[in-house]
Scaffold this motif. Structure first.
Motif, short mmCIF file in Angstrom:
data_model
loop_
_atom_site.label_atom_id
_atom_site.label_comp_id
_atom_site.label_asym_id
_atom_site.label_seq_id
_atom_site.Cartn_x
_atom_site.Cartn_y
_atom_site.Cartn_z
N TRP A 85 49.53 93.40 33.46
CA TRP A 85 49.73 91.96 33.48
C TRP A 85 50.36 91.47 34.78
CZ3 TRP A 85 47.06 88.82 30.62
CH2 TRP A 85 46.45 89.34 29.48
N LEU A 145 43.39 81.12 31.33
CA LEU A 145 44.38 80.75 30.31
C LEU A 145 43.86 80.97 28.89
CD1 LEU A 145 45.97 77.57 31.93
CD2 LEU A 145 46.90 79.90 31.84
N GLU A 188 48.48 88.53 36.94
CA GLU A 188 49.12 87.38 37.59
C GLU A 188 48.73 87.29 39.05
OE1 GLU A 188 51.63 85.35 40.19
OE2 GLU A 188 51.84 87.53 40.05
N TYR A 239 45.00 84.35 28.33
CA TYR A 239 46.45 84.32 28.09
C TYR A 239 46.75 83.86 26.66
CZ TYR A 239 47.99 84.99 32.95
OH TYR A 239 48.26 85.51 34.19
N HIS A 268 55.07 84.40 37.35
CA HIS A 268 54.26 83.20 37.12
C HIS A 268 55.00 81.91 37.47
CE1 HIS A 268 51.78 85.92 34.61
NE2 HIS A 268 50.83 85.01 34.72
N ASP A 317 56.18 88.00 33.53
CA ASP A 317 56.41 86.59 33.22
C ASP A 317 57.02 85.87 34.41
OD1 ASP A 317 55.89 86.78 30.21
OD2 ASP A 317 57.50 88.24 30.45
N ARG A 326 46.21 86.67 24.30
CA ARG A 326 47.26 87.67 24.47
C ARG A 326 48.57 87.19 23.84
NH1 ARG A 326 49.02 92.86 25.10
NH2 ARG A 326 50.96 92.93 26.30
N VAL A 339 50.30 79.47 24.98
CA VAL A 339 50.58 79.38 26.42
C VAL A 339 51.65 78.32 26.66
CG1 VAL A 339 49.64 78.68 28.66
CG2 VAL A 339 48.32 80.20 27.17
N ILE A 362 54.11 87.88 28.10
CA ILE A 362 52.76 88.27 28.52
C ILE A 362 52.55 89.78 28.55
CG2 ILE A 362 53.14 88.33 31.03
CD1 ILE A 362 50.15 86.68 29.19
#
Length: 214
Positions: free
Chosen positions: A99, A144, A103, A147, A169, A166, A150, A191, A157
Motif C-alpha cells: 500500500w 478510490l 500511494e 480504496y 497520503h 496512511d 479495501r 474512504v 489502508i
C-alpha cells in the motif's frame, strides 16, 4: 545537533516528513526554504538534495532527501518513540509495502496532476485545462474505488493500525479537500471516514494547519 527539516510548511512532500516527526513526538527545527527566490536550486541546498527539491533532512551526520525515504528513516530509527508507523514482519509488513507502493504509484501521480490544474496553475496565472481535469478525475475515481473496497475490510489502508501507508497520503488529501474533486472522497463512505480520521490526528492537524497559522 538535533533534527533539521529544510522545506516549506505548506509543501506537499514536506507535510509527510513533518507529520512523521510529530507522530514520533520528536523535536525538530523547520528551516523554511525560500522557493520564490529559487533557493532550492542553489547552494547550499543543493548539497542536501542535488535534484533541488524540498524537503531535505539532517539528523546529526545523516543527510537525506525524498520524503518517503525520510519517513521510513524516521519510523525505523526512532521505532521506540511515539506511533510505531510500521509493521516489521509477516503478512502485515507485506501489506504495508504494497500500500505504500500504491500511494506512490497509483494515488499520488494522479492527485499531483489534479493539484497542478486546480491549485498551482491559478497561483501562476495559468489557465486550467478542463480536459486534463476530467481525465485525471476519472482515473482517481477508479483508484478510490479500490480504496473503498479495501477500507471496507480494514480501518486503515494497510491494516488495523495507522502506518506510513496512511501518513504518506496526507499531501494529496489536503489538495483534494475543498477542491472540485472532494466529492470523490465524500461519495465513498469508507474512504471519507478514513480521510477524516487520519487528517484529524493531532500530528496531522498540526502540520496541515501550519500555513493557516503563519
Amino acid at each position: 545537533m538535533g533534527i533539521k527539516v529544510h522545506g516549506v510548511p505548506q509543501g506537499g512532500a514536506s507535510i509527510r516528513v513533518l507529520a512523521a516527526l510529530n507522530e514520533k513526538e520528536l523535536d525538530y527545527e523547520l528551516l523554511v526554504v525560500d522557493m520564490k527566490s529559487g533557493a532550492h536550486k542553489q547552494q547550499p541546498f543543493l548539497s542536501l538534495n542535488p535534484f533541488g527539491q524540498v524537503p531535505a533532512l539532517e539528523d546529526g551526520d545523516i543527510k537525506l532527501f525524498e520524503s518517503r525515504a525520510i519517513t521510513k528513516y524516521i519510523a525505523y530509527t526512532y521505532e521506540n518513540h511515539g506511533t510505531p508507523l510500521i509493521y516489521k514482519q509477516g503478512k502485515e509488513m507485506a501489506d504495508l509495502a504494497v500500500w505504500m507502493e500504491v500511494e506512490a504509484h497509483q494515488f499520488d501521480p494522479v492527485v499531483s496532476k489534479l493539484a497542478w490544474e486546480l491549485v498551482y496553475k491559478g497561483m501562476f496565472g495559468l489557465q486550467t485545462d478542463e480536459a486534463a481535469v476530467e481525465e485525471h478525475t476519472t482515473k482517481l475515481a477508479k483508484v478510490l474505488d479500490v480504496y473503498e473496497a479495501r477500507l471496507s475490510k480494514t480501518k486503515y489502508i494497510a491494516g488495523d493500525a495507522y502506518t506510513l501507508a496512511d501518513l504518506n497520503h496526507l499531501p494529496g488529501l489536503k489538495y483534494m479537500m475543498g477542491s472540485k474533486v472532494q466529492h470523490l472522497l465524500d461519495e465513498r463512505p469508507h474512504v471519507s471516514a478514513w480521510c477524516k480520521n487520519i487528517m484529524a490526528r493531532p500530528a496531522s492537524a498540526k502540520v496541515l494547519n501550519m500555513d493557516k497559522q503563519a
